[in-house]
Design a protein around this motif. Structure first.
Motif, PDB file in Angstrom:
ATOM      1  N   GLY A  32      30.033  29.762  34.010  1.00 56.02           N
ATOM      2  CA  GLY A  32      29.783  30.604  33.171  1.00 56.02           C
ATOM      3  C   GLY A  32      28.626  31.889  33.244  1.00 56.02           C
ATOM      4  N   ARG A  33      28.962  32.331  34.814  1.00 55.67           N
ATOM      5  CA  ARG A  33      27.935  33.474  34.974  1.00 55.67           C
ATOM      6  C   ARG A  33      28.693  34.045  35.519  1.00 55.67           C
ATOM      7  NH1 ARG A  33      22.276  32.362  36.688  1.00 55.67           N
ATOM      8  NH2 ARG A  33      22.045  30.474  36.870  1.00 55.67           N
ATOM      9  N   SER A  34      28.734  35.455  35.517  1.00 50.15           N
ATOM     10  CA  SER A  34      29.596  36.409  36.268  1.00 50.15           C
ATOM     11  C   SER A  34      29.090  36.485  37.778  1.00 50.15           C
ATOM     12  CB  SER A  34      28.730  37.383  35.969  1.00 50.15           C
ATOM     13  OG  SER A  34      28.990  39.040  36.412  1.00 50.15           O
ATOM     14  N   ALA A  35      30.418  36.942  37.929  1.00 49.28           N
ATOM     15  CA  ALA A  35      31.721  36.695  39.536  1.00 49.28           C
ATOM     16  C   ALA A  35      30.282  37.632  40.380  1.00 49.28           C
ATOM     17  CB  ALA A  35      32.430  36.440  40.158  1.00 49.28           C
ATOM     18  N   PRO A  36      30.148  37.127  41.525  1.00 46.89           N
ATOM     19  CA  PRO A  36      28.684  38.039  41.994  1.00 46.89           C
ATOM     20  C   PRO A  36      29.876  38.927  42.934  1.00 46.89           C
ATOM     21  CG  PRO A  36      28.656  35.802  42.868  1.00 46.89           C
ATOM     22  CD  PRO A  36      29.507  35.653  42.295  1.00 46.89           C
ATOM     23  N   ASP A  37      29.049  40.615  43.163  1.00 49.46           N
ATOM     24  CA  ASP A  37      29.891  41.922  43.282  1.00 49.46           C
ATOM     25  C   ASP A  37      30.437  41.403  44.656  1.00 49.46           C
ATOM     26  OD1 ASP A  37      30.788  44.274  43.286  1.00 49.46           O
ATOM     27  OD2 ASP A  37      29.906  45.118  43.386  1.00 49.46           O
ATOM     28  N   PHE A  38      30.854  40.467  45.348  1.00 51.01           N
ATOM     29  CA  PHE A  38      31.714  39.775  46.513  1.00 51.01           C
ATOM     30  C   PHE A  38      31.919  41.063  47.693  1.00 51.01           C
ATOM     31  CE2 PHE A  38      32.207  35.780  44.821  1.00 51.01           C
ATOM     32  CZ  PHE A  38      31.420  34.971  45.505  1.00 51.01           C
ATOM     33  N   ILE A  39      31.393  41.491  49.032  1.00 54.78           N
ATOM     34  CA  ILE A  39      32.247  42.790  50.350  1.00 54.78           C
ATOM     35  C   ILE A  39      33.422  41.687  50.271  1.00 54.78           C
ATOM     36  CG2 ILE A  39      32.453  44.047  51.657  1.00 54.78           C
ATOM     37  CD1 ILE A  39      28.972  44.550  51.037  1.00 54.78           C
ATOM     38  N   LEU A  40      34.911  42.342  49.806  1.00 56.66           N
ATOM     39  CA  LEU A  40      35.911  41.962  51.137  1.00 56.66           C
ATOM     40  C   LEU A  40      36.762  41.956  52.206  1.00 56.66           C
ATOM     41  CD1 LEU A  40      38.271  41.815  47.226  1.00 56.66           C
ATOM     42  CD2 LEU A  40      36.375  40.417  48.190  1.00 56.66           C
ATOM     43  N   ASP A  41      37.081  41.964  52.911  1.00 54.95           N
ATOM     44  CA  ASP A  41      37.375  41.914  53.445  1.00 54.95           C
ATOM     45  C   ASP A  41      37.847  42.817  54.532  1.00 54.95           C
ATOM     46  OD1 ASP A  41      37.116  39.133  54.989  1.00 54.95           O
ATOM     47  OD2 ASP A  41      39.329  38.112  54.494  1.00 54.95           O
ATOM     48  N   ASP A  42      38.121  43.621  53.478  1.00 58.89           N
ATOM     49  CA  ASP A  42      38.621  45.273  53.542  1.00 58.89           C
ATOM     50  C   ASP A  42      37.726  46.174  52.877  1.00 58.89           C
ATOM     51  OD1 ASP A  42      38.460  45.255  50.791  1.00 58.89           O
ATOM     52  OD2 ASP A  42      40.497  45.730  50.565  1.00 58.89           O
ATOM     53  N   GLY A  43      36.656  45.700  53.060  1.00 62.02           N
ATOM     54  CA  GLY A  43      36.114  47.000  52.726  1.00 62.02           C
ATOM     55  C   GLY A  43      35.477  46.817  51.400  1.00 62.02           C
ATOM     56  N   SER A  44      35.828  46.577  50.332  1.00 60.71           N
ATOM     57  CA  SER A  44      36.024  46.771  49.013  1.00 60.71           C
ATOM     58  C   SER A  44      35.417  45.890  48.806  1.00 60.71           C
ATOM     59  CB  SER A  44      37.121  47.007  48.099  1.00 60.71           C
ATOM     60  OG  SER A  44      38.384  45.659  48.112  1.00 60.71           O
ATOM     61  N   ARG A  45      34.275  46.513  46.844  1.00 65.88           N
ATOM     62  CA  ARG A  45      33.951  45.582  46.384  1.00 65.88           C
ATOM     63  C   ARG A  45      34.538  44.462  45.386  1.00 65.88           C
ATOM     64  NH1 ARG A  45      28.030  47.114  48.052  1.00 65.88           N
ATOM     65  NH2 ARG A  45      27.654  44.238  47.071  1.00 65.88           N
ATOM     66  N   LEU A  46      34.102  43.551  45.100  1.00 62.51           N
ATOM     67  CA  LEU A  46      35.376  42.892  43.900  1.00 62.51           C
ATOM     68  C   LEU A  46      34.923  43.478  42.532  1.00 62.51           C
ATOM     69  CD1 LEU A  46      36.419  40.321  42.392  1.00 62.51           C
ATOM     70  CD2 LEU A  46      33.766  39.283  41.842  1.00 62.51           C
ATOM     71  N   GLY A  47      34.120  44.101  42.349  1.00 59.89           N
ATOM     72  CA  GLY A  47      34.100  45.287  40.698  1.00 59.89           C
ATOM     73  C   GLY A  47      34.743  46.372  40.979  1.00 59.89           C
ATOM     74  N   GLU A  48      35.332  47.372  42.177  1.00 59.95           N
ATOM     75  CA  GLU A  48      36.482  47.627  42.262  1.00 59.95           C
ATOM     76  C   GLU A  48      37.496  47.329  41.540  1.00 59.95           C
ATOM     77  OE1 GLU A  48      36.060  49.125  45.844  1.00 59.95           O
ATOM     78  OE2 GLU A  48      33.924  49.762  46.120  1.00 59.95           O
ATOM     79  N   HIS A  49      37.846  46.069  41.891  1.00 60.15           N
ATOM     80  CA  HIS A  49      39.575  45.581  41.536  1.00 60.15           C
ATOM     81  C   HIS A  49      39.646  45.253  39.747  1.00 60.15           C
ATOM     82  CE1 HIS A  49      40.910  45.016  45.937  1.00 60.15           C
ATOM     83  NE2 HIS A  49      39.244  44.981  45.842  1.00 60.15           N
ATOM     84  N   LEU A  50      38.302  45.048  39.170  1.00 59.41           N
ATOM     85  CA  LEU A  50      37.829  44.656  38.458  1.00 59.41           C
ATOM     86  C   LEU A  50      38.510  46.366  36.973  1.00 59.41           C
ATOM     87  CD1 LEU A  50      35.779  42.575  37.893  1.00 59.41           C
ATOM     88  CD2 LEU A  50      38.333  41.860  38.340  1.00 59.41           C
ATOM     89  N   ARG A  51      38.919  47.222  37.453  1.00 57.66           N
ATOM     90  CA  ARG A  51      38.782  48.299  36.971  1.00 57.66           C
ATOM     91  C   ARG A  51      39.671  48.581  35.622  1.00 57.66           C
ATOM     92  NH1 ARG A  51      34.742  49.047  38.895  1.00 57.66           N
ATOM     93  NH2 ARG A  51      34.835  51.218  40.909  1.00 57.66           N
ATOM     94  N   ASN A  52      41.226  47.621  35.551  1.00 58.45           N
ATOM     95  CA  ASN A  52      42.322  47.646  34.325  1.00 58.45           C
ATOM     96  C   ASN A  52      41.713  46.522  33.794  1.00 58.45           C
ATOM     97  OD1 ASN A  52      42.793  44.894  36.293  1.00 58.45           O
ATOM     98  ND2 ASN A  52      44.583  45.940  36.757  1.00 58.45           N
ATOM     99  N   GLY A  53      40.656  45.886  33.900  1.00 59.96           N
ATOM    100  CA  GLY A  53      40.130  44.673  32.834  1.00 59.96           C
ATOM    101  C   GLY A  53      41.229  43.333  32.554  1.00 59.96           C
ATOM    102  N   LYS A  54      41.409  43.074  34.352  1.00 58.88           N
ATOM    103  CA  LYS A  54      42.407  42.387  33.745  1.00 58.88           C
ATOM    104  C   LYS A  54      41.599  40.877  34.885  1.00 58.88           C
ATOM    105  CE  LYS A  54      46.630  43.816  33.384  1.00 58.88           C
ATOM    106  NZ  LYS A  54      47.102  43.139  32.412  1.00 58.88           N
ATOM    107  N   GLY A  55      41.806  39.250  34.659  1.00 61.02           N
ATOM    108  CA  GLY A  55      40.955  38.318  35.299  1.00 61.02           C
ATOM    109  C   GLY A  55      41.405  38.455  36.757  1.00 61.02           C
ATOM    110  N   ARG A  56      40.894  38.121  37.879  1.00 65.17           N
ATOM    111  CA  ARG A  56      41.814  38.160  39.644  1.00 65.17           C
ATOM    112  C   ARG A  56      41.138  36.612  39.309  1.00 65.17           C
ATOM    113  NH1 ARG A  56      44.242  43.302  39.785  1.00 65.17           N
ATOM    114  NH2 ARG A  56      44.167  42.899  41.959  1.00 65.17           N
ATOM    115  N   GLN A  57      42.225  36.143  40.486  1.00 63.95           N
ATOM    116  CA  GLN A  57      41.697  35.247  41.530  1.00 63.95           C
ATOM    117  C   GLN A  57      42.334  35.022  43.216  1.00 63.95           C
ATOM    118  OE1 GLN A  57      43.355  31.916  39.104  1.00 63.95           O
ATOM    119  NE2 GLN A  57      45.716  32.147  39.532  1.00 63.95           N
TER     120      GLN A  57
END
Length: 474
Positions: A423-448
């Protein structure tokens, strides 16, 4: 892109996936969300000119909450939103609370809580990053950024054209505007507190009537030195003075003067003298607007193929600056759900979760607004209660609580799931490649991600169990 269908020989109107009434921030943001899914979107805006002095500094200043900043970050809009808006006199436009040595983090009924009192360790699920703090900007700048994005994405915007009427069937809605008929699969009312869509649609709108008329005015005074800068509670109401001539004040008249007659220099002088208790002389009235603490909410946010968002769904006083954030949250919640519904990808009941999730959030904000009104009433009991709140808000726990509420960090939808992130917004994790979760959501689609090998792959074939986290791992 779902292009409007071609009119038939019977001169039936073209069909859009969605028609949005209102080109304010909520309507524009929602249009962008729908275009991310390739849908055809028409926005109808009654005002011919999007510009207004009331949208500019100082009256147009808005504080964006963390969920709002996070939403802009996830859509690649944050850098543009953060760009400083132009102002004729930026120093004069800076609010009094931003000019203090001790940094304020916000306020409740005018009582400030300060950054040096806030314990951020109380929010372990909110990670530092680009969207870890609110920002201040003005309404005109926000609208300009969103309008530019909407145009770039192919949203069709018609200004000077408001909704005059509509009829809906099981398959579509026919909307009348400017003598023309526009057909849509869905009609979205984002047309403000006096929403035409809400009225014509017969949405029940209930709540509490106003106790005061609020004024935002830009004036010239013969003796401005008689008013002390800052916010002041008085025996007759409350006023805030920002030199040289910006005044906001509330007069507890039951909302009697709001939109009932023209605001004149003489009237402003009379109200300012009564509220401040000081015989100031107003020599010129440059700009004036009124508002109230009327707090109403639509009983349902959906009727058939018509949905409400933003001020069309809920109105309350601007105390605390929660209204814009509440409306943008509506748009973020509704956009992908409606898009999935239109595209035939939504599970049963997904669109109904818009009302189920956002209506309680709106009700909380209305009560938050009412509580502030209770503290600024010119009564001995309100002054006594305010004294208690003032002591509490200056404690570490108190400041942290009010920051959590005002900054939007308390937002959590009830999903009947025991996981601490459900029910919370997902934390803005830093991924192994150095990118952040938010950067993967530009297209408005869910990720898992089900494993390290397929972390954050796009969701397909339906939404994951924890879709409301925006992204998840299971």
């Amino acid at each position: 892109m779902h292009a409007p269908s071609t009119p038939s020989a019977s001169s039936a109107p073209s069909t859009y996936d969605a028609v949005i009434a209102g080109a304010g921030p909520v309507g524009l943001f929602l249009s962008c969300e729908l275009r991310l899914a390739g849908l055809s979107v028409l926005v109808l805006e009654q005002a011919a000119n999007p510009h207004s002095p009331l949208k500019q500094l100082p009256f147009g200043i808005r504080g964006l909450s963390i969920p709002t900043v996070e939403a802009f970050h996830r859509r690649g809009l944050l850098d543009a939103i953060k760009a400083p808006p132009l102002a004729v006199n930026a120093a004069a436009s800076t609010p009094h609370w931003m000019q203090q040595q001790r940094r304020a983090g916000g306020h409740f009924a005018g009582m400030q809580f300060h950054l040096d009192r806030i314990d951020r360790t109380k929010w372990p699920y909110h990670l530092p990053g680009p969207a870890d703090a609110g920002i201040a900007t003005d309404m005109q700048h926000i609208e300009s950024v969103l309008a530019a994005r909407a145009h770039a994405m192919g949203v069709e915007i018609m200004r000077g054209l408001g909704v005059d009427g509509f009829q809906q069937s099981d398959e579509h809605v026919d909307i009348q505007a400017g003598g023309q008929t526009y057909r849509a699969r869905w009609l979205l009312g984002c047309d403000g507190g006096r929403s035409t869509v809400r009225r014509i649609g017969g949405f029940a709108f209930t709540g509490t009537e106003p106790e005061f008329t609020g004024y935002s005015v830009e004036i010239e005074m013969a003796d401005p030195q008689l008013l002390a800068p800052g916010r002041h509670h008085t025996a007759a109401g409350m006023y805030t003075f920002q030199p040289p001539g910006t005044v906001a004040m509330v007069d507890f008249d039951g909302g009697a003067f709001h939109r009932t007659e023209a605001v004149t220099r003489e009237h402003v002088e009379s109200v300012l003298r009564r509220v401040s208790g000081i015989d100031v002389s107003v020599t010129s009235l440059r700009l004036a607007a009124t508002w109230t603490d009327r707090a109403f909410q639509a009983v349902a946010y959906r009727q058939g193929r018509v949905l409400l968002a933003g001020d069309a769904a809920h109105v309350h006083s601007p105390l605390g600056g929660q209204g814009l954030n509440l409306g943008l949250g509506d748009a973020m919640n509704l956009g992908w759900k409606l898009a999935a519904t239109i595209r035939g990808e939504a599970p049963e009941g997904l669109l109904d979760s818009y009302h189920a999730e956002r209506h309680p959030v709106g009700a909380q904000i209305l009560d938050w607004s009412r509580a502030q009104v209770g503290l600024i009433r010119p009564e001995a009991s309100s002054r006594a209660l305010a004294s208690v709140i003032r002591d509490l808000i200056d404690t570490r726990d108190g400041a942290t609580y009010f920051a959590e509420r005002v900054w939007g960090l308390s937002l959590r939808y009830e999903l009947a799931d025991s996981h601490p992130l459900a029910g919370r917004s997902a934390p803005d994790f830093i991924l192994d490649d150095g990118s952040r979760l938010g950067e993967h959501l530009r297209n408005g689609k869910g990720r898992q991600g089900r494993s390290p090998q397929d972390a954050l792959r796009p969701v397909s074939g339906g939404w994951p169990r924890c879709y409301r986290l925006i992204a998840c791992s299971r």
